[in-house]
Design an enzyme around this catalytic site. Structure first.
Site, PDB file in Angstrom:
ATOM      1  N   TYR A   1      31.162  45.746  46.300  1.00 33.72           N
ATOM      2  CA  TYR A   1      31.651  46.940  47.006  1.00 33.72           C
ATOM      3  C   TYR A   1      30.846  47.241  48.263  1.00 33.72           C
ATOM      4  CZ  TYR A   1      34.429  47.911  42.810  1.00 33.72           C
ATOM      5  OH  TYR A   1      35.317  47.831  41.764  1.00 33.72           O
TER       6      TYR A   1
ATOM      7  N   ASP B   1      34.027  38.757  30.432  1.00 31.82           N
ATOM      8  CA  ASP B   1      35.365  38.572  29.835  1.00 31.82           C
ATOM      9  C   ASP B   1      35.312  38.824  28.334  1.00 31.82           C
ATOM     10  OD1 ASP B   1      33.753  36.316  29.858  1.00 31.82           O
ATOM     11  OD2 ASP B   1      35.360  34.893  30.305  1.00 31.82           O
TER      12      ASP B   1
ATOM     13  N   ASP C   1      32.950  49.067  36.988  1.00 31.13           N
ATOM     14  CA  ASP C   1      34.124  49.848  37.381  1.00 31.13           C
ATOM     15  C   ASP C   1      35.270  49.563  36.401  1.00 31.13           C
ATOM     16  OD1 ASP C   1      35.828  51.456  38.852  1.00 31.13           O
ATOM     17  OD2 ASP C   1      36.254  49.934  40.370  1.00 31.13           O
TER      18      ASP C   1
ATOM     19  N   ASP D   1      36.674  52.011  32.888  1.00 32.74           N
ATOM     20  CA  ASP D   1      38.043  52.506  32.692  1.00 32.74           C
ATOM     21  C   ASP D   1      38.572  52.037  31.334  1.00 32.74           C
ATOM     22  OD1 ASP D   1      38.109  53.644  35.247  1.00 32.74           O
ATOM     23  OD2 ASP D   1      40.175  53.021  35.592  1.00 32.74           O
TER      24      ASP D   1
HETATM   25  C1  IPM Z   1      35.312  54.896  40.245  1.00 33.69           C
HETATM   26  C2  IPM Z   1      36.434  54.677  41.217  1.00 33.69           C
HETATM   27  C3  IPM Z   1      35.840  54.319  42.564  1.00 33.69           C
HETATM   28  C4  IPM Z   1      34.997  53.071  42.391  1.00 33.69           C
HETATM   29  C5  IPM Z   1      36.835  54.147  43.705  1.00 33.69           C
HETATM   30  C6  IPM Z   1      37.723  55.367  43.852  1.00 33.69           C
HETATM   31  C7  IPM Z   1      36.179  53.791  45.002  1.00 33.69           C
HETATM   32  O1  IPM Z   1      37.289  53.692  40.749  1.00 33.69           O
HETATM   33  O2  IPM Z   1      34.491  55.782  40.490  1.00 33.69           O
HETATM   34  O3  IPM Z   1      35.272  54.187  39.241  1.00 33.69           O
HETATM   35  O4  IPM Z   1      35.526  51.960  42.451  1.00 33.69           O
HETATM   36  O5  IPM Z   1      33.811  53.180  42.174  1.00 33.69           O
HETATM   37 MG    MG Z   2      36.901  53.106  38.746  1.00 33.43          MG
END
Ligand code: IPM
Ligand code: MG
Length: 356
Positions: free
Chosen positions: A141, A222, A246, A250
């Site tokens: 990133y 993975d 990231d 999620d």
């Molecule tokens: C998160 C989000 C962010 C990231 C995006 C919105 C840039 O997905 O905080 O997980 O990738 O860090």
């Molecule tokens: Mg995210």
């Protein structure tokens, strides 16, 4: 105590959920004799509309001069076609880097009242409770990137690069966190393919060798993605680089039944931190009252715990959230049969009523 908090409401549902978290902090202030002074600043799409950039210098200045930062969410379809560095998300990445917030803590646990919102079978029996420690200001990133055309071929690349000190400081945070939890760290990488992961693993092993009190393991990313669904209760602390963290965070959020439940803390080496829900700005439900403010309220609890060292105050918010859920109150995202559906505002009010 008196604490100055920079507030970035952002876009979409950001303002609604942050309002509930601010009111909750005020309630804590009244009860425990603290004064929280809020200064609102702009970031994200709203900042683009009002100032032309996603992160105005003024916002950086106010955040740096505050004791902590509370953030809602940024982004939305309106700004999706802007150039990379002018998108709302670029503001988020930049504030993380400007404030040196290298350690992102993302806890995911199953609230027992929400067991049937969790899509994993038998989750309640195993009661997963894990913490993802995500490196936040390095890797792909923030690496060199480019899009170019040569000989009629369009190419784009991103670089994932890590230096030893960046790995060392984040892995140490994970070990410290594990000491306050169940004493286990799993470091997640792709060392069978990536050089940056091989260095990651080398440094993680060095720290593990210095920390015999912590039960340490490595896992390929993975495999980790699979294990999170197969048996999430095996994990205590997971530490990993930015992109993997990231994605895995999620995925792990589903343990708690909804992305709307997941708080996060982003820490630097100092007490200044940034606290935000893991979920995004959900523009589709903005203004409908359907947003779940709990992740932001729980992020405010993390602020009390990690930036202000107010442990009982943080406990008090977390208990109030559990109690509210225990009494059957739900927002739309976690609604199930026989429960009472509340709007974002009503949910915030219920939590505050349960702060004892
Ligand atoms: C998160 C989000 C962010 C990231 C995006 C919105 C840039 O997905 O905080 O997980 O990738 O860090
Ligand atoms: Mg995210």
């Amino acid at each position: 105590m008196e604490k100055r908090i920079a507030v970035i409401k952002g876009d979409g549902i950001g303002p609604e959920i942050v309002d509930e978290a601010m009111l909750t902090l005020e309630k804590i202030g009244e009860k425990y004799g603290h004064r929280f002074i809020f200064t609102e600043v702009l970031m994200g799409g709203i900042a683009i509309d009002e100032t032309g950039v996603p992160l105005p210098d003024e916002t950086i200045k106010v955040c740096k001069n505050s004791d902590s930062v509370l953030l809602g969410a940024v982004g939305g379809p309106k700004w999706d076609n802007m150039k990379g560095n002018l998108r709302p998300e670029a503001g988020l990445l930049k504030i993380r880097s400007e404030l040196g917030l290298f350690a992102n803590l993302r806890p995911a646990k199953l609230f027992s009242a929400l067991a049937n919102s969790c899509p994993l079978k038998n989750a309640e029996k195993n009661a997963p409770d894990l913490l993802i420690v995500r490196e936040l200001i390095g890797g792909a990133y923030f690496g060199k990137r480019e899009t170019f055309v040569k000989d009629n071929i369009k190419t784009a690349y991103d670089t994932m690069s890590y230096s030893d000190y960046e790995i060392e400081r984040i892995v140490k945070v994970a070990f410290d966190m594990a000491r306050k939890r169940r004493g286990k760290v799993c470091s997640v990488d792709k060392a069978n393919v990536l050089d940056s992961s091989r260095l990651w693993r080398e440094i993680a092993h060095k720290i593990s060798a210095e920390s015999p009190d912590i039960e340490y393991s490595d896992m390929f990313v993975d495999n980790c993605a699979m294990q999170l669904v197969h048996n999430p209760a095996q994990f205590d602390v997971i530490v990993t680089e930015n992109l993997f963290g990231d994605i895995l965070s999620d995925e792990a959020s589903m343990i708690s039944g909804s992305l709307g439940m997941l708080p996060s803390a982003s820490l630097s080496g100092t007490s200044l931190g940034l606290y935000e829900p893991v979920h995004g700005s959900a523009p589709d439900i903005a203004g409908t009252g359907k947003a779940n403010p709990l992740a932001t309220i729980l992020s405010a609890a993390m602020m009390l715990r990690y930036s202000f060292d107010m442990q009982k105050e943080a406990d008090s918010i977390e208990k109030a959230v559990e109690e509210t859920l225990g009494k059957g109150f739900r927002t739309a995202d976690i609604m199930s049969d026989g429960m009472t559906e509340l709007s974002c505002k009503e949910m915030g009010e219920k939590v505050r009523e349960n702060i004892k």
